[in-house]
Scaffold this motif. Structure first.
Motif, PDB file in Angstrom:
ATOM      1  N   MET A  34       0.834  -1.201   0.000  1.00 53.70           N
ATOM      2  CA  MET A  34       0.000   0.000   0.000  1.00 53.70           C
ATOM      3  C   MET A  34       0.874   1.258   0.000  1.00 53.70           C
ATOM      4  SD  MET A  34      -2.924  -1.251   2.730  1.00 53.70           S
ATOM      5  CE  MET A  34      -3.900   0.252   2.676  1.00 53.70           C
ATOM      6  N   LEU A  35       1.926   1.254   0.812  1.00 59.27           N
ATOM      7  CA  LEU A  35       2.798   2.419   0.913  1.00 59.27           C
ATOM      8  C   LEU A  35       3.680   2.572  -0.328  1.00 59.27           C
ATOM      9  CD1 LEU A  35       3.888   1.975   4.646  1.00 59.27           C
ATOM     10  CD2 LEU A  35       2.319   3.700   3.745  1.00 59.27           C
ATOM     11  N   PHE A  36       4.323   1.468  -0.724  1.00 60.11           N
ATOM     12  CA  PHE A  36       5.243   1.542  -1.860  1.00 60.11           C
ATOM     13  C   PHE A  36       4.493   1.747  -3.170  1.00 60.11           C
ATOM     14  CE2 PHE A  36       8.037  -0.261  -5.142  1.00 60.11           C
ATOM     15  CZ  PHE A  36       9.203   0.458  -4.880  1.00 60.11           C
ATOM     16  N   GLY A  37       3.320   1.109  -3.284  1.00 64.51           N
ATOM     17  CA  GLY A  37       2.524   1.282  -4.503  1.00 64.51           C
ATOM     18  C   GLY A  37       2.079   2.711  -4.682  1.00 64.51           C
ATOM     19  N   ALA A  38       1.715   3.358  -3.561  1.00 59.06           N
ATOM     20  CA  ALA A  38       1.302   4.752  -3.637  1.00 59.06           C
ATOM     21  C   ALA A  38       2.462   5.648  -4.061  1.00 59.06           C
ATOM     22  CB  ALA A  38       0.755   5.210  -2.290  1.00 59.06           C
ATOM     23  N   ILE A  39       3.675   5.310  -3.611  1.00 58.34           N
ATOM     24  CA  ILE A  39       4.837   6.133  -3.947  1.00 58.34           C
ATOM     25  C   ILE A  39       5.291   5.873  -5.381  1.00 58.34           C
ATOM     26  CG2 ILE A  39       7.285   6.473  -3.426  1.00 58.34           C
ATOM     27  CD1 ILE A  39       6.564   5.978  -0.476  1.00 58.34           C
TER      28      ILE A  39
END
Length: 435
Positions: A107-112
């Motif tokens: 969720m975090l890396f995909g958003a970045i």
């Protein structure tokens, strides 16, 4: 006339794709054939080329190559490792702790990074060996990674939502970005619930709670990557810069973090990173240009009107029609990649949805969420194949473990479809959106 044009357009497109013609060329050739049927060959060449050029002449589209470049820099900059360490702090005490860490990191890396495939490869590549060492079933681990990696396509900044903004006739990118938060988070939570239930039944271990110093250190290490989201969304919502300008800010920020602060990307590597981003951008933009031409051809020949009439003939109940649209998109997503599906079918289904009283922002989030499922389903599920590859699992071995995750994400899709406030609540509260 309309039916003949539709048969020519979609028939030629289907045949070309079946024979392995690149989808951009398949769209362009099918569009040219359709317009030739309606006009003449000379006029078709001129009109299609003109529509492609006009479709790409958009300030909003500049955000796509910049966000792709920013994502490539972050992918090389050790960001995934830092986010995984932070995810361990957040989800480490839950049953199947490493699975929850996988979901949170995606969720975090995909958003970045803005890429489900990059997220599946980066996060899955690190998490799979760790989970195997702790006794996790490799097929279960790969399924968790695959099911959670599309969340970053909904949680902003998202290039997919920028594409929808263009093809839908200028729906606000800022509004779409804010609207994507709750559906994206719900998708991740749905995967975590299923993963937790399975992990509890199998007795997968939790991670010992780290000390205060270690928690502070891991949080501090992930602070700079997470600040990218804060800077971009804060700037857009605060009216400091547009989404396109935010993409350029993202590139500068990523360069500083990856090259100067972390020093995990050397300046000598930048030419290859920029070239990779340019190649990816050219593929996406060619696809957009060809799809804009196809959208014009469909509008010119009244194909959306014909399809709208056909859907209305199926039922007069808006709930039934939305179910039919969702079912169609789920099937389409299994055979077509997300971006071309979004470009081709938005002009077809959006008029139907708006006629039913559905807000364009709500429809865009619903459609994007729906097509996210397509990238984790065979036979064209790119993120599914990447998850199998990094997890060293055969595709036939992951299908059964994926079934409960499919059930979870499709259930949330139904909530997103029939509860508009899931998509529209934050835009109303934060942006004063009145749609």
């Amino acid at each position: 006339m309309e039916i003949q044009a539709a048969l020519i357009l979609f028939g030629i497109f289907a045949v070309l794709v079946t024979f392995g013609v690149p989808i951009s060329f398949a769209i362009g050739l099918a569009t040219t054939a359709c317009v030739t049927f309606l006009m003449s060959f000379d006029q078709a060449i001129f009109v299609v080329a003109q529509r492609m050029a006009t479709g790409l002449d958009s300030f909003t589209l500049l955000a796509i190559p910049f966000f792709i470049l920013a994502g490539n820099i972050m992918n090389r900059g050790g960001i995934a490792r830092r986010l995984i360490e932070m995810a361990k702090v957040i989800g480490g005490q839950l049953p199947g702790a490493l699975a929850h860490c996988n979901v949170l990191a995606n969720m975090l890396f995909g958003a970045i990074s803005g890429s489900a495939v990059a997220s599946a490869a980066a996060v899955g590549g690190i998490m799979s060996p760790l989970q195997k060492k702790e006794g996790y079933d490799p097929a279960y681990s790969a399924a968790v990674n695959a099911a959670s990696c599309p969340t970053g396509l909904l949680i902003p900044p998202s290039s997919t939502l920028i594409v929808y903004s263009l093809i839908s006739g200028g729906t606000s990118v800022a509004t779409l970005f804010v609207a994507g938060y709750l559906p994206g988070i719900l998708m991740g939570l749905g995967v975590m619930i299923v993963a937790g239930i399975i992990a509890a039944r199998r007795g997968y271990p939790v991670i010992p709670l780290p000390g205060v110093k270690e928690i502070i250190k891991k949080t501090a290490d992930a602070f700079l990557p997470l600040m990218l989201i804060v800077i971009i969304m804060g700037g857009i919502i605060g009216g400091i810069f547009t989404a396109t300008e935010a993409s350029a800010v993202a590139v500068v920020y990523c360069l500083i973090v990856a090259c100067v602060i972390y020093r995990e990307v050397k300046f000598s590597e930048l030419p290859s990173i920029i070239l990779e981003a340019a190649i990816t951008s050219s593929i996406v933009l060619l696809l957009i240009g060809c799809s804009v031409g196809m959208s014009w051809a469909m509008a010119f020949s009244d194909i959306p009107y014909v399809i709208s009439e056909a859907l209305n003939n199926v039922s007069e109940n808006p709930l039934i029609i939305m179910l039919v649209i969702n079912l169609a998109l789920l099937v389409i997503g299994t055979f077509m990649d997300m971006t071309p599906a979004l470009l081709i079918f938005t002009p077809i289904f959006l008029p139907v949805a708006t006629e039913l009283g559905m807000d364009p922002v709500h429809f865009g989030i619903m459609m994007t969420y729906n097509l996210c499922i397509g990238i984790i389903t065979p036979p064209v599920g790119s993120a599914l194949f990447i998850s199998c590859s990094v997890g060293k699992v055969a595709i036939q071995d992951i299908i059964k473990p994926m079934l409960p995750f499919y059930a979870a994400v499709i259930s949330i899709l139904m909530l997103v479809t029939f509860i508009p406030e899931i998509s529209l609540f934050l835009p109303r509260v934060i942006l004063g959106y009145g749609g």
